[in-house]
Design a protein around this motif. Sequence first.
Motif, mmCIF file in Angstrom:
data_model
loop_
_atom_site.group_PDB
_atom_site.id
_atom_site.type_symbol
_atom_site.label_atom_id
_atom_site.label_comp_id
_atom_site.label_asym_id
_atom_site.label_seq_id
_atom_site.Cartn_x
_atom_site.Cartn_y
_atom_site.Cartn_z
ATOM 1 N N ILE A 1 8.204 -68.868 56.976
ATOM 2 C CA ILE A 1 7.584 -69.768 57.948
ATOM 3 C C ILE A 1 8.549 -70.885 58.337
ATOM 4 O O ILE A 1 8.691 -71.234 59.522
ATOM 5 C CB ILE A 1 6.276 -70.354 57.374
ATOM 6 C CG1 ILE A 1 5.242 -69.239 57.173
ATOM 7 C CG2 ILE A 1 5.718 -71.419 58.301
ATOM 8 C CD1 ILE A 1 3.998 -69.695 56.451
ATOM 9 N N LEU B 1 9.992 -71.576 62.072
ATOM 10 C CA LEU B 1 9.782 -72.853 62.753
ATOM 11 C C LEU B 1 11.102 -73.490 63.177
ATOM 12 O O LEU B 1 11.180 -74.148 64.223
ATOM 13 C CB LEU B 1 9.036 -73.819 61.831
ATOM 14 C CG LEU B 1 7.556 -73.519 61.557
ATOM 15 C CD1 LEU B 1 7.007 -74.479 60.504
ATOM 16 C CD2 LEU B 1 6.731 -73.613 62.836
ATOM 17 N N GLU C 1 16.048 -71.756 66.743
ATOM 18 C CA GLU C 1 16.170 -72.137 68.146
ATOM 19 C C GLU C 1 17.216 -71.250 68.816
ATOM 20 O O GLU C 1 18.410 -71.429 68.607
ATOM 21 C CB GLU C 1 16.577 -73.606 68.281
ATOM 22 C CG GLU C 1 15.569 -74.589 67.725
ATOM 23 C CD GLU C 1 16.046 -76.022 67.853
ATOM 24 O OE1 GLU C 1 17.106 -76.232 68.495
ATOM 25 O OE2 GLU C 1 15.390 -76.927 67.319
ATOM 26 N N SER D 1 16.452 -79.179 62.513
ATOM 27 C CA SER D 1 15.215 -78.408 62.612
ATOM 28 C C SER D 1 14.832 -77.809 61.272
ATOM 29 O O SER D 1 13.646 -77.757 60.912
ATOM 30 C CB SER D 1 15.380 -77.293 63.655
ATOM 31 O OG SER D 1 15.624 -77.829 64.932
ATOM 32 N N SER E 1 11.416 -78.772 59.426
ATOM 33 C CA SER E 1 10.449 -77.719 59.114
ATOM 34 C C SER E 1 10.118 -77.710 57.626
ATOM 35 O O SER E 1 8.951 -77.528 57.245
ATOM 36 C CB SER E 1 11.014 -76.357 59.528
ATOM 37 O OG SER E 1 11.270 -76.312 60.911
#
Length: 352
Positions: free
Chosen positions: A144, A148, A151, A159, A163
């Motif tokens: 997960i 998330l 990119e 990121s 996350s």
Amino acid sequence: MNKKLAGYLGASLILLVLTLLICVGTGSVSLPMGDIARILLHRVPALGEWITPDWTTASEQIVLNVRLPRVLLGLIVGSSLALAGAAFQGVLRNPLADPFTLGVSSGSSVGAAVLIFFGWQFSLVGIFTLPMVAFVTGFTTLLIVLALAKEGGRIPTESLILSGVVMQTFLGAVVAFLTAMSKKTVNEILYWTMGSLSLRGWSYTAILLPYLVIGLVIIWSGARRLNLFALGERQAAHSGLDVERTKLVMLVVATLLTAAAVSVAGVIGFAGLVVPHMIRLITGPDYRLIVPLSAICGGIFLMWSDLIARTILGQVEIPLGIVTAFVGAPFFAYLLYRNKKQRESRQERGMM
């Protein structure tokens, strides 16, 4: 390379033995290092007959049944978490990645908390039920977090950390909810959220040791492949590396190591972040050195942390996760600051 590895391994193993003797000898009753060494050697079949027991029965019981199991468990847990951290950092090419910052530890603790809450710790496959469920929830959390953070086929540092923080917060709320709802098991669940090695005997060491041995063999044998990841996934693929397969194997093994450690000792943050990065600063970026040294020094780090946790306040024991957080949080802030400066420097060079 072999001489360099032998030198570092020799020095770290000497430090490991000294740390083990100091940690076993330190406590409410202090024991001389010489007595500890002779008590341990007396148990070795080939050497025991040459050593005459001149220590008290109480000293032997303290060493063999009270302190040694705890110290060895700290060694194994620390080695497992540091190995997992080295694998995460290598395969994700991110020095800020570790089981705690990516939420894997929190995911594993949720699985453990649910089993404890409902009394299902031994319902599926006996003593292996808790590590197995912790692995499933920890690996699910990792998937997960990566989804998330992704990119456009890339996983930026910012990121990834964001996350991980999001998942940690959410999963922490789940554990807190289970704690609030429980009555009989509230202390057991709180144990997982803070981490501890207390009241853990030889059976827990026996449970965790196979995970460490298998994980060390797989990750160390893949050290050359982790080195290729430093070139970038595209360049690694051009070099003949099966990138996706290697990434999957490393992530699965690292998550399994984390889940096993969490299932026995609870959530212990930053051990997988601090140790591999310190080894990298000392030895360089070669994972043929980083992997084995992380395993040894991770154990040393956690043994010292546990010694501080159980002795610094006398009869009051501090949760182990608090001690590692006092060390790891400032180091984590330093890494964030350093990465920020490196990005700014690259941007300035790009503008010239």
